[in-house]
Scaffold this active site. Structure first.
Site, PDB file in Angstrom:
ATOM      1  CB  CYS A 137      -0.920  -0.004   1.220  1.00 11.14           C
ATOM      2  SG  CYS A 137      -1.975   1.450   1.300  1.00 11.14           S
ATOM      3  CB  CYS A 140      -0.759   2.612   3.970  1.00 11.50           C
ATOM      4  SG  CYS A 140      -2.206   1.922   3.190  1.00 11.50           S
ATOM      5  CG  ASP A 141       3.043   1.135   4.377  1.00 13.87           C
ATOM      6  OD1 ASP A 141       2.500   1.599   5.396  1.00 13.87           O
ATOM      7  OD2 ASP A 141       2.935  -0.056   4.038  1.00 13.87           O
TER       8      ASP A 141
END
Ligand code: NAP
Length: 332
Positions: A137, A140-141
């Site tokens: 992701c 997200c990261d």
């Protein structure tokens, strides 16, 4: 709460979509049960840092998972952990959901929130270094990979979209693809090719991910020449497709070519009283916040459907009215 013989809302899947649906359904005073086979929180439970959920500057996946569960329980939802659904019968008026232990849950409505699992490469080191440099992701990261050289595996739209996104943070993004032609749309490929931070390694597969507690390198192999190389990198983002968890639902709901369930904007399906939320649904973005939004809509559509049934409408009349945009505008 004593367990009812027939629940108003049975929710299959206790990730962010299912737990948000539970919160909204229970808060609307509907008897609500969530059936979750593993952990509350679903995919987010296995995510390290979370800093893109509105209103929470930083939390962790397990913490957010417990907050979502506690919130739903606070309003009276029952969350059943370790209940793996093995069979469903979605015929109206009462839907039946059977779990592995043999118990059957009956519901006047069902919300399917079973999520999707990102495909993995299945190579040595990938699992061990998940969350330690291996990610599925970018949204997200990505911010954790500032000024690092990252690799994106894949050649579809997601690999290109996310590769382009990662150039905001990474110093260099290398897209590694197993063929020399891309499945991704030409517009994305052209954009990536023009981006000075992106380079490509084609006809190449990743055989191993190396690192001791954090990713250090990957072993790659050219599938045409057989040549191998060890590439030192700061992160690996795997974008080789995802598999929605729809194996139980091949009747009644419409599943598209990619395996996702189609819904309308109210999360309704072709089955009266069956609604769908989150990553298992065909949608444009797969995030905790969008899964939660789906869950809230699914629960309120279910609530409205139940109101109409109680007022004497038949299941198909109730479904038609509950999912008509006009009636939402009139009533809310
Ligand atoms: P996808 O289109 O199925 O692409 C998967 C890519 O991964 C393909 O290039 C495939 O290679 C490669 N691949 C599959 N298994 C592999 C393996 N074991 N090892 C190495 N490579 C492997 O999946 P996606 O990119 O996640 O997209 C999914 C859906 O979402 C698509 O319908 C897509 O259009 C949509 N989407 C759209 C957008 C957008 O419109 N901006 C953004 C993201 C996703 P091959 O080509 O050789 O099979």
């Amino acid at each position: 709460m004593e367990e009812p013989r027939v629940w108003d809302v049975v929710i299959i899947g206790g990730g962010p979509a299912g737990l948000a649906a539970a919160l909204y359904a229970a808060r609307a005073l509907r008897s609500t049960v969530v059936l979750e086979s593993n952990f509350p929180g679903g995919q987010i439970y296995t995510t390290g840092d979370v800093e893109d959920y509105p209103g929470i500057i930083h939390t962790t996946g397990p913490e957010l998972s417990m907050m979502l569960k506690d919130h739903a329980e606070h309003f009276g939802a029952r969350i059943e952990i370790g209940e793996e659904v093995v069979d469903v019968d979605f015929q109206p008026p009462i839907k039946r959901v059977r779990v592995a232990s043999g118990k059957e849950y009956q519901g006047r409505t069902v919300i399917v929130a079973t999520g999707a699992a990102p495909r993995t490469l299945g190579v040595p080191g990938e699992d061990e270094l998940r969350g330690k440099g291996v990610s599925y992701c970018a949204v997200c990261d990505g911010p954790f990979f500032r000024e690092r050289h990252v690799v994106v595996a894949g050649g579809g739209d997601a690999a290109f979209d996310e590769g382009l996104y990662l150039t905001k943070y990474a110093s260099r993004v290398t897209i590694i693809h197993r063929r020399d032609a891309f499945r991704a749309q030409k517009v994305l490929v052209d954009r990536a090719m023009k981006n000075p931070k992106i380079d490509f390694i084609l006809d190449t597969v990743i055989d191993r991910v190396n690192g001791n507690g954090a990713i250090e390198s990957i072993d790659i192999r050219n599938v045409k020449s057989g040549a191998t190389e060890r590439l030192e990198i700061g992160g690996l983002f795997v974008y080789i497709g995802s598999d929605p968890n729809t194996s139980l639902f091949n009747s009644c709901v419409t599943i598209d070519r990619g395996g996702f369930i189609n819904t309308d904007e109210n999360m309704a399906t072709d089955c009266d009283g069956v609604f769908v939320a989150g990553d298992v649904r065909r949608n444009p973005l797969k995030q905790v916040v969008t899964a939660g939004a789906d869950g809230s809509i699914a629960a309120l559509t279910a609530d409205k459907y139940l109101d109409l049934l109680d007022a004497g409408d038949t299941p198909d009349e109730a479904e038609a009215i509950a999912t008509s945009k006009l009636s939402w505008k009139n009533e809310y």
